[in-house]
Design an enzyme around this catalytic site. Structure first.
Site, PDB file in Angstrom:
ATOM      1  N   TYR A   1       0.981  -1.109   0.117  1.00  0.00           N
ATOM      2  CA  TYR A   1      -0.196   0.011  -0.033  1.00  0.00           C
ATOM      3  C   TYR A   1       0.896   1.273  -0.023  1.00  0.00           C
ATOM      4  O   TYR A   1       1.928   1.280   0.733  1.00  0.00           O
ATOM      5  CB  TYR A   1      -0.877   0.110   1.505  1.00  0.00           C
TER       6      TYR A   1
ATOM      7  N   HIS B   1      -5.910   2.153  -2.451  1.00  0.00           N
ATOM      8  CA  HIS B   1      -6.091   0.638  -2.725  1.00  0.00           C
ATOM      9  C   HIS B   1      -4.777   0.153  -2.964  1.00  0.00           C
ATOM     10  O   HIS B   1      -3.716   0.895  -3.350  1.00  0.00           O
ATOM     11  CB  HIS B   1      -6.844   0.406  -3.871  1.00  0.00           C
TER      12      HIS B   1
ATOM     13  N   LYS C   1      -5.088  -5.270  -9.187  1.00  0.00           N
ATOM     14  CA  LYS C   1      -3.567  -4.814  -8.752  1.00  0.00           C
ATOM     15  C   LYS C   1      -2.822  -5.386  -9.674  1.00  0.00           C
ATOM     16  O   LYS C   1      -3.260  -6.040 -10.689  1.00  0.00           O
ATOM     17  CB  LYS C   1      -3.576  -5.534  -7.277  1.00  0.00           C
TER      18      LYS C   1
END
Lengths: 405, 515
Positions: free
Chosen positions: A309, A317, A356
């Site tokens: 993070y 996010h 991601k």
């Protein structure tokens, strides 16, 4: 060919304020000496102040009764009552907790009469002045009120071979345990006492069925009582986080059976606990020294070792899912986690579905690193880190026109 | 086309020429691809479902069993030459020649995978010993370990059908790092033979191109001059008046037909000498050890003025007088310590207290140096309050929280683990047979202006592997990264015809300091 860096996505609603990147202070007056215990191979921080600072400044650890931030509280509803701000529980819940206290007392060998005597005394209404006399949030010390409680019903101090949730320390009863979010007084006037007190909603059973009684707030009677069972929440640190705080920042001490451990002892303990501790710690240290916040525990959710993070979980996010691999000098895998194309494809899909990027982090061990050197954290400076991004390329025309590989 | 074959069934196997009615039937058959419809998720043993499934299956079957019909005139004829593993064209090539094939010895050739692809497209007919090869023959003969494997061909076909231009990878065509620095274009064509170059006027043999970029020529002048060690005037000599030289040289260079870079030493000197009548240091080498360069920073006593330099060292027409450096020398080697008033006070206190160390009783009690040191250590830990179990052992923490640092410096302090990149340590690795780059892929948009002789920088390099095989480890990734230069490497993973593409790219996590 370097992979391009994509900026992390901000969360839509950010409820928290950013305090500091790491729990070491910029001002020389504040002390950063935190204490943690190594209990059953877990590193736990018990002092509520320490918990708050370690979590808020760097997002280390996880509350054992909460999802992430240690904010367990006996009730979600807090009200003001005669100048005090207290949690409200319903009658049924209060009685349930009384029953727990009774069960704990009987388990300690008291006969039923003694138990019921203690419980009756405990469930007497308390005067607000007594609570106020106690003062706001005694910090781990013993306040006069709890001392009186202790003398009366010493057996309420539950021993440590009960549930790990319960406070094993006899010295600090309900005064010191909870890390609930009673840290900030919402108003300057009402005093937030320790978690030993609750407001019991006396017509709690009626309230759920009859909505009219709820709307009329004057009809509800709140009684101030003792909290029969006080559940205190600890902060659990992973082994990498704990070692980072001890070794890199020098602000935490880990105690085993009340004895503080030195860095080498801690290194060896953790190594014996987790076989791949050195590799995962090297990756953790690398990410922290770049200013990112790695959170472990993504294994069950995303199948990876760390989630990275930027700044902290409440703000952005997670940008990267990291899998840590160990290689030797000739860059051959020693396969901490052997991949097949099938598992890599699956992991890539999962990672793409949660927006991601999948990163493989290779820790390169030089060939002349002996076993003896691995016994000390000084070997970290000899390791090297290689980051590789894995992504899928779609060969169809539309995608090719939009962006490069 | 109007020929009628005999209706003999034995010959009908080889009959490729259709009767008019058959031809008409073939041309007018439906070109629609059967619509798949909605997926059924589980079998429910109903008649309707079974019927639907059967219908779509039979549609697909009839589609795949269709025979292709082509005009004989459209087919390019070629022959297969097994000794060279190439296919030689007999009739003129069609549109595909723009991106596929190569010329050699005046004849046109196709690589086996290209030939097979064109056969499958219905554009090419390959003969071997005067007999046409079927598709199966093509697969069997053209794909072997000497050419391309089946997996590689599947990837090749997949990409070509999407429109990409796919060539075989040529490792020697990868420019060296130096050539890449100079941004030289590739001067070799696909078959690996150097193109014919136009001769240019240059004394030293180096590959030149037909570009006249002034910017490049200036910088390259400097760079190359630094590297070359034979008798040329040093760079500093040229920097003083590059513009004038450039003007002359570019005039001469544009006079050349191919406009090659004619900025080599001989030309430069000629340019210069043609303009400047003074012949100062033409091709003599300078002896730097004998030319004194004043060291203005040294603490040794130097005079406060510099003498004027030797006029032979200066470009013509420049006169430099004596230089006064006294004020300069006063300003250097100074250290200014800025202390706030609090710090100043602390410094004064310390200075005052220093004189009292002998009056300290505890110090007087120390009998020797070791005891004094122990006393100091004890005092230190007491007043600092640093936890002994951390600080008095073999390994101490990296940072002392009692000495606060700003975040950026703190992060730098704790960065003990170094990051590395993919190209580091690659030279140590031996070549591996497992992983190699097969193809260079160019983007489909550039097909219009694609030149086989100068394809430019590829869009990516393809490495083909099987889905059941291993995933490349760091070693393989590094090896491929060193072979590829700055073109991304894409792994094409083949799973019985289904192809997925994955890339493994180097990455450096940026430093993120939030103040």
């Amino acid at each position: 060919m370097l992979a391009e860096f994509r900026a992390p996505r901000r969360r839509n609603r950010v409820h928290e304020e950013y305090e500091a990147p790491l729990p070491v202070t910029q001002s020389p007056e504040e002390r950063s000496d935190f204490r943690a215990e190594l209990i059953n191979q877990h590193v736990l921080v018990r002092n509520p102040d320490h918990i708050q600072r370690i979590y808020n400044q760097g997002y280390f650890g996880k509350g054992i009764l909460s999802r992430a931030r240690p904010d367990h509280s006996i009730s979600d509803q807090w009200e003001q009552h005669k100048g005090l701000c207290l949690p409200v529980v319903s009658q049924s819940r209060y009685e349930e907790r009384l029953k727990w206290a009774g069960a704990a007392l009987s388990a300690q060998g008291l006969d039923d009469e003694a138990v019921s005597q203690i419980l009756t005394k405990l469930s007497q209404p308390v005067e607000a002045e007594d609570v106020r006399r106690e003062g706001p949030r005694p910090e781990g010390g013993v306040c006069p009120h709890t001392k009186r409680l202790r003398l009366e019903s010493q057996d309420l101090n539950l021993s440590s071979d009960q549930d790990s949730d319960y406070d094993p320390d006899p010295g600090s009863n309900s005064g010191s345990g909870s890390g609930s979010d009673s840290d900030s007084d919402p108003d300057p006037e009402p005093v937030v006492p320790g978690p030993g007190f609750v407001l019991v909603d006396c017509d709690g059973d009626v309230r759920s069925t009859d909505s009219e009684s709820r709307s009329g707030s004057g009809l509800q009677v709140r009684e101030l009582r003792h909290n029969p069972v006080s559940v205190s929440e600890y902060l659990q640190l992973s082994v990498e986080e704990a070692f980072f705080l001890v070794y890199s920042l020098g602000c935490l001490s880990v105690h085993l059976h009340q004895e503080p451990l030195s860095i080498i002892q801690l290194w060896r303990t953790f190594q014996s606990q987790c076989p791949h501790f050195i590799s995962s710690y090297a990756a953790y240290h690398h990410f922290r020294s770049k200013g990112w916040v790695p959170k472990g525990g993504g294994g069950a959710k995303y199948g990876v070792d760390f989630m990275l993070y930027r700044k902290g979980p409440p703000f952005y996010h997670a940008s990267y899912s990291v899998v840590v691999e160990r290689v030797d000098d000739a860059f051959r895998d020693t396969a901490l986690r052997p991949f097949s194309w099938r598992s890599l494809a699956a992991l890539n899909r999962i990672t793409a579905n949660v927006s991601k990027e999948l990163m493989l982090c290779y820790i390169i061990y030089p060939s002349d690193l002996s076993e003896v050197e691995l016994e000390s954290p000084d070997c970290l400076s000899r390791l090297k880190v290689q980051e590789v991004m894995v992504s899928r390329w779609v060969s169809s025309r539309e995608r090719a026109e939009q962006d490069d590989i | 086309m109007a020929e009628r074959n005999s209706t003999d069934s034995a010959e009908s196997r080889y009959s490729e020429i259709l009767s008019p009615s058959e031809l008409f039937a073939a041309r007018s058959r439906c070109h629609k691809i059967p619509v798949r419809g909605q997926k059924d998720f589980f079998p429910n043993d109903s008649d309707e479902q079974r019927q639907r499934l059967e219908q779509s299956l039979s549609e697909h079957w009839s589609l795949t069993s269709e025979e292709r019909v082509e005009r004989l005139g459209n087919l390019v004829k070629a022959t297969w030459i097994p000794s060279d593993q190439v296919v030689e064209l007999q009739s003129p090539a069609g549109k595909f020649w723009q991106t596929m094939g190569f010329s050699a010895n005046g004849k046109q050739y196709l690589l086996p995978e290209e030939a097979l692809y064109l056969m499958e497209c219905g554009n090419l007919q390959v003969f071997y010993k005067d007999l046409p090869l079927s598709i199966q023959d093509g697969y069997e003969r053209f794909l072997s370990s000497n050419t391309v494997s089946l997996l590689q061909y599947q990837v090749f076909g997949h990409l070509k059908r999407l429109g990409y231009v796919v060539h075989r990878f040529d490792p020697s065509s990868q420019p060296s790092t130096y050539a890449r620095q100079l941004n030289l274009p590739q001067s070799q064509d696909k078959a690996g033979r150097p193109l014919k170059r136009k001769r240019s006027v240059s004394p030293t043999p180096m590959p030149t191109s037909s570009r006249t970029e002034k910017q490049d020529s200036t910088t390259e002048m400097m760079e190359v001059d630094k590297d070359e060690k034979d008798g040329k005037p040093p760079g500093s000599h040229l920097t003083t008046s590059p513009e004038t030289l450039e003007v002359q040289c570019s005039a001469t260079s544009t006079a050349d037909e191919d406009g090659g870079r004619t900025w080599w030493a001989g030309d430069v000197l000629e340019c210069k000498e043609s303009n400047h009548s003074t012949t100062s240091t033409s091709s003599s080498r300078w002896d730097f050890s004998s030319i004194p360069f004043p060291d203005l920073g040294s603490r040794e006593s130097l005079s406060d003025s510099l003498t004027s330099p030797d006029p032979s060292l200066l470009p013509g027409g420049l006169a430099v007088g004596v230089c006064d450096v006294a004020t300069w020398r006063q300003k250097i080697n100074l250290r200014k310590v800025a202390m706030s008033s609090k710090e100043q006070g602390r410094e004064d206190d310390r200075r005052r207290r220093r004189g009292d160390v002998n009056k300290d009783r505890e110090v007087q009690q120390c009998r020797n140096w070791t005891e004094y040191q122990e006393l100091m250590a004890r005092r230190q830990s007491r007043c600092d309050g640093r936890p002994a179990h951390l600080w008095n052992r073999e390994v101490t923490p990296l940072h002392d929280p009692r000495q606060p640092l700003p975040t950026r410096e703190l992060l730098e302090k704790i960065s003990v683990i170094k990051s590395t990149n993919l190209l580091e340590g690659v030279s140590r690795l031996k070549e591996s047979d497992e992983w190699g780059i097969c193809f260079s892929v160019y983007q489909p948009d550039s097909v219009a202006e694609f030149k086989k002789s100068n394809p430019g920088k590829p869009y990516s390099h393809m490495c083909v592997c099987s889905f059941d095989g291993p995933v490349p480890d760091l070693r393989a990734i590094k090896l491929l990264a060193s072979q590829t230069g700055d073109v991304p490497v894409v792994f094409a993973v083949v799973d019985y015809g289904d192809i997925s593409f994955y890339t493994f790219k180097d990455f450096q996590l940026p430093l993120d300091v939030y103040p």
